[in-house]
Design an enzyme around this catalytic site. Structure first.
Site, PDB file in Angstrom:
ATOM      1  CE  LYS A 111      -4.455  -1.531   1.682  1.00 49.34           C
ATOM      2  NZ  LYS A 111      -5.601  -1.244   2.548  1.00 49.34           N
ATOM      3  CE  LYS A 194      -6.210  -8.143  -2.036  1.00 50.93           C
ATOM      4  NZ  LYS A 194      -6.468  -7.709  -0.653  1.00 50.93           N
ATOM      5  CE  LYS A 197     -12.039  -2.626   0.159  1.00 49.44           C
ATOM      6  NZ  LYS A 197     -12.949  -3.090   1.172  1.00 49.44           N
TER       7      LYS A 197
END
Ligand code: AMP
Ligand code: TRP
Length: 332
Positions: A111, A194, A197
């Site tokens: 992230k 993966k 969203k």
């Protein structure tokens, strides 16, 4: 009765990955456990997010929980920021967690991206808040997708080290509960990534609220190969996209991936994809319809969440008090 805790971030639309990896399992579990399911809004602010979008997302996640079958009379459904004990214990655990442990967290690395200097302290310390979420309720089991395993292991390490530092049995050690099938649904564009969203391409995922046309288009465009399907799932080891589509089918249908391979053995994707599309639509359509109905009465959603927060607060408060006392704080 054993206790379960899990949560989802209201950081964007929910995907088929969230459904198969988490939500669907949560619904089954509420029949036999004391379950708390949280909307972790304080986790969602660790990444950039407009306040208006966050507010909408919180209602949307609440509606999705209920549309998937979570029943507020069986499970405790609540918003994290409504129970201040999460932030309080989160800080305390942060003070007991070595930076070396946090440095190993792969989600932070993903992230934060290349420029780690710009990542916030909140994003870095987020696993301590997650540990507080879980430990406040003396949770036994945490049903999550594969990507969260590392955070649950860290939670155990934190619990163990605090218990032994204070020579007290303050926290129950939680176990992750990860399904065999559907724990890691991959992107429709890249079978090694993966389904998420936060992926910039909407065609990489199926969102729970996608309409029929969009689902048709997304599956049609999903990356595959030109080979027919084998009769043995193990033969898909180096065909990640094919493997993923078979897994999605199996998981939605409640069959093993091996059984799905036997059914479609020798067929090309031109046959398999329409069957998959039909199944996805059959399973998701009622959910998205129900989400829309529930979102039309936000007052009702808010009432359920308030009740949930009241129960959660009651359950969390003895653990928080106990921790404050053991740490040496003076009671008010
Ligand atoms: P998040 O969307 O990161 O808040 O994740 C919420 C829950 O959904 C967690 O339990 C995740 O492990 C699970 N989850 C998210 N994406 C996937 C995926 N692609 N496959 C399986 N589970 C997932
Ligand atoms: N970190 C989890 C995710 O990104 C969400 C989460 C926060 C969570 N607190 C939790 C999951 C406690 C399980 C238990 O998916």
């Amino acid at each position: 009765m054993k206790r379960i805790f899990s949560g989802l971030q209201p950081s964007g639309v929910l995907t088929l990955g969230n459904y198969l990896g988490a939500l669907r399992r949560w619904v089954e579990l509420q029949e036999s456990y004391d379950c708390l399911y949280c909307i972790v809004d304080m986790h969602a602010i660790t990444m950039p997010l407009e306040p208006t979008a966050l507010r909408e997302n919180i209602y949307e996640v609440a509606a999705t929980y209920m549309a998937c079958g979570l029943d507020p009379s069986k499970s405790t459904l609540f918003i994290q920021s409504h129970v201040a004990a999460h932030a309080e214990l989160g800080w305390m655990l942060g003070c007991k967690t070595p930076m070396g442990w946090l440095n190993r967290m792969t989600q932070f690395k993903d992230k934060a991206g290349k420029d780690k200097e710009k990542a916030s302290l909140g994003l870095y310390g987020y696993p301590c808040l997650q540990a507080a979420d879980i430990l406040l309720y003396q949770t036994h089991l945490v049903p999550v997708g594969e990507d969260q395993k590392q955070h649950i292991e860290l939670t155990r390490d934190i619990a163990q080290s605090v218990n032994s530092a204070y020579n007290a049995s303050l926290f129950t050690l939680p176990e992750p509960l990860i399904s065999e099938i559907g724990a890691r649904i991959m992107s429709l564009r890249d079978g090694n990534k993966k389904m998420s969203k936060s992926d910039p391409s909407d065609f990489s995922r199926i969102n729970l609220r996608d309409d029929t046309d969009l689902i048709v288009q997304k599956i049609k465009k999903a990356r595959t190969d030109a080979e027919p399907l084998p009769d043995n799932f193990d033969q898909l080891a180096d065909r990640p996209e094919a493997r993923n589509l078979i897994t999605i089918y199996a998981s939605l249908q409640g069959q093993t991936p091996q059984k799905v391979c036997e059914t479609f053995s020798g067929q090309l994707f031109s046959i398999f994809k329409p069957a998959l599309t039909e199944l996805v639509i059959e399973k998701l359509e009622p959910i998205s319809h129900r989400i829309n109905e529930l979102l039309s009465d936000k007052g009702e959603l808010a009432r359920h969440l308030k009740k949930g927060a009241e129960r959660a607060e009651e359950l969390a408060s003895p653990t928080l008090r106990n921790a404050q006392n053991i740490f040496g704080f003076v009671a008010r």
